[in-house]
Design a protein around this motif. Structure first.
Motif, PDB file in Angstrom:
ATOM      1  N   ILE A 222     -12.801  83.065  95.299  1.00 42.13           N
ATOM      2  CA  ILE A 222     -12.093  84.241  95.823  1.00 42.13           C
ATOM      3  C   ILE A 222     -12.695  85.551  95.307  1.00 42.13           C
ATOM      4  O   ILE A 222     -12.076  86.609  95.438  1.00 42.13           O
ATOM      5  CB  ILE A 222     -10.574  84.180  95.515  1.00 42.13           C
ATOM      6  CG1 ILE A 222     -10.322  83.865  94.038  1.00 42.13           C
ATOM      7  CG2 ILE A 222      -9.902  83.171  96.424  1.00 42.13           C
ATOM      8  CD1 ILE A 222      -8.841  83.868  93.651  1.00 42.13           C
TER       9      ILE A 222
ATOM     10  N   TRP B 229     -15.213  75.888  81.860  1.00 42.62           N
ATOM     11  CA  TRP B 229     -13.881  76.483  81.957  1.00 42.62           C
ATOM     12  C   TRP B 229     -12.807  75.437  81.719  1.00 42.62           C
ATOM     13  O   TRP B 229     -12.986  74.310  82.184  1.00 42.62           O
ATOM     14  CB  TRP B 229     -13.695  77.136  83.343  1.00 42.62           C
ATOM     15  CG  TRP B 229     -12.475  77.985  83.382  1.00 42.62           C
ATOM     16  CD1 TRP B 229     -11.246  77.649  83.890  1.00 42.62           C
ATOM     17  CD2 TRP B 229     -12.351  79.304  82.846  1.00 42.62           C
ATOM     18  NE1 TRP B 229     -10.377  78.677  83.714  1.00 42.62           N
ATOM     19  CE2 TRP B 229     -11.020  79.714  83.073  1.00 42.62           C
ATOM     20  CE3 TRP B 229     -13.224  80.185  82.178  1.00 42.62           C
ATOM     21  CZ2 TRP B 229     -10.535  80.950  82.662  1.00 42.62           C
ATOM     22  CZ3 TRP B 229     -12.738  81.416  81.790  1.00 42.62           C
ATOM     23  CH2 TRP B 229     -11.413  81.786  82.027  1.00 42.62           C
TER      24      TRP B 229
ATOM     25  N   SER C 183      -7.293  88.925  93.188  1.00 47.95           N
ATOM     26  CA  SER C 183      -8.506  89.141  93.992  1.00 47.95           C
ATOM     27  C   SER C 183      -8.297  90.132  95.144  1.00 47.95           C
ATOM     28  O   SER C 183      -9.162  90.971  95.406  1.00 47.95           O
ATOM     29  CB  SER C 183      -9.017  87.803  94.533  1.00 47.95           C
ATOM     30  OG  SER C 183      -8.004  87.142  95.272  1.00 47.95           O
TER      31      SER C 183
HETATM   32  N1  LIG Z   1      -3.661  84.909  93.234  1.00 50.30           N
HETATM   33  C1  LIG Z   1      -4.761  84.953  92.302  1.00 50.30           C
HETATM   34  C2  LIG Z   1      -5.217  83.512  92.062  1.00 50.30           C
HETATM   35  C3  LIG Z   1      -6.174  83.453  90.904  1.00 50.30           C
HETATM   36  C4  LIG Z   1      -6.695  82.044  90.687  1.00 50.30           C
HETATM   37  O1  LIG Z   1      -6.119  81.057  91.182  1.00 50.30           O
HETATM   38  N2  LIG Z   1      -7.803  81.966  89.971  1.00 50.30           N
HETATM   39  C5  LIG Z   1      -8.422  80.700  89.672  1.00 50.30           C
HETATM   40  C6  LIG Z   1      -9.879  80.665  90.184  1.00 50.30           C
HETATM   41  S1  LIG Z   1      -9.931  80.787  91.938  1.00 50.30           S
HETATM   42  C7  LIG Z   1      -8.508  80.520  88.170  1.00 50.30           C
HETATM   43  O2  LIG Z   1      -8.544  81.478  87.413  1.00 50.30           O
HETATM   44  N3  LIG Z   1      -8.583  79.257  87.765  1.00 50.30           N
HETATM   45  C8  LIG Z   1      -8.793  78.914  86.382  1.00 50.30           C
HETATM   46  C9  LIG Z   1      -7.534  78.841  85.599  1.00 50.30           C
HETATM   47  O3  LIG Z   1      -6.411  78.971  86.141  1.00 50.30           O
HETATM   48  O4  LIG Z   1      -7.646  78.611  84.391  1.00 50.30           O
HETATM   49  C10 LIG Z   1      -5.894  85.819  92.880  1.00 50.30           C
HETATM   50  O5  LIG Z   1      -6.001  85.929  94.115  1.00 50.30           O
HETATM   51  O6  LIG Z   1      -6.666  86.417  92.111  1.00 50.30           O
END
Ligand SMILES: N[C@@H](CCC(=O)N[C@@H](CS)C(=O)NCC(=O)O)C(=O)O
Length: 203
Positions: free
Chosen positions: A13, A38, A65
């Motif tokens: 995203i 990660w 995002s």
């Molecule tokens: N609604 C948030 C969603 C953010 C999100 O889901 N980020 C994910 C990556 S796409 C993330 O940080 N994943 C790793 C984690 O939760 O530790 C946005 O649009 O920024």
């Protein structure tokens, strides 16, 4: 003022944000964390809501995002000035993210059988549900969501590319106007040069 975008080393995203920044000729630090590494506890703990992307400008930070994409786009006249037109584009990007939420469900599923079933449902149903509508909106507006290039176009292209990576598809190939938009965005000044040096994403 220093600009930094923190995200994973994948399109996900954040690619639309990268594209907008490159299109605007903005200098920014493109900080990427390897998926295989990660979560990096020290980084995750420092994020306001524990998730990426995070955008920094000087000592200010912004998460979410779409808020980031909308903000960086607003600096480049990629947002209409008319409030109604802005709201229409907001609705479009939320529709695009409704499609993306299906991909997130697929990504998060760990059971192989269920994962396959989710993928089948996305490919056989969700893709056409959403993309026939996106195709229609673009066709009615000279190939863009708002009659000319706007942030919503970048969001669509970013999500198409991410969905393709995670599903192993080429969604745009079935929708000529979506396909034309993807090619247009990829050929924009700044984006084109970025793409020429970007390493292919792998999962
Ligand atoms: N609604 C948030 C969603 C953010 C999100 O889901 N980020 C994910 C990556 S796409 C993330 O940080 N994943 C790793 C984690 O939760 O530790 C946005 O649009 O920024």
């Amino acid at each position: 003022m220093s600009k930094k975008l923190h995200y994973l080393n994948v399109n996900g995203i954040a690619e639309s944000i990268r594209y907008i920044l490159h299109y605007g000729g903005q200098r920014f630090e493109d900080i990427r964390y390897e998926l295989s590494e990660w979560p990096i506890k020290s980084v995750k703990d420092s994020l306001p809501y524990g998730q990426l992307p995070l955008y920094q400008e000087g000592n200010r930070t912004l998460n979410q995002s779409l808020a980031i994409a909308r903000y960086v786009a607003s600096q480049l006249k990629l947002l209409p000035t008319d409030p109604w037109e802005q709201a229409v584009l907001d609705a479009i990007v939320f529709n695009i993210y409704d499609f993306w939420s299906k991909i997130v469900t697929f990504i998060k599923e760990t059971d192989t059988t269920r994962k396959e079933a989710i993928k089948r449902e996305i490919i056989n149903e969700s893709v056409d549900f959403f993309f026939s509508r996106f195709e229609k909106e673009l066709k009615a507006n000279k190939g863009f969501f708002n009659g000319k290039l706007s942030w919503a176009d970048f969001i669509l292209v970013g999500i198409v590319e991410s969905a393709n990576l995670f599903l192993g598809t080429e969604i745009e190939k079935q929708y000529p106007t979506v396909n034309a938009l993807v090619q247009t965005v990829r050929a924009l000044p700044g984006v084109k040069e970025y793409l020429a040096t970007r390493k292919p994403y792998t999962l």
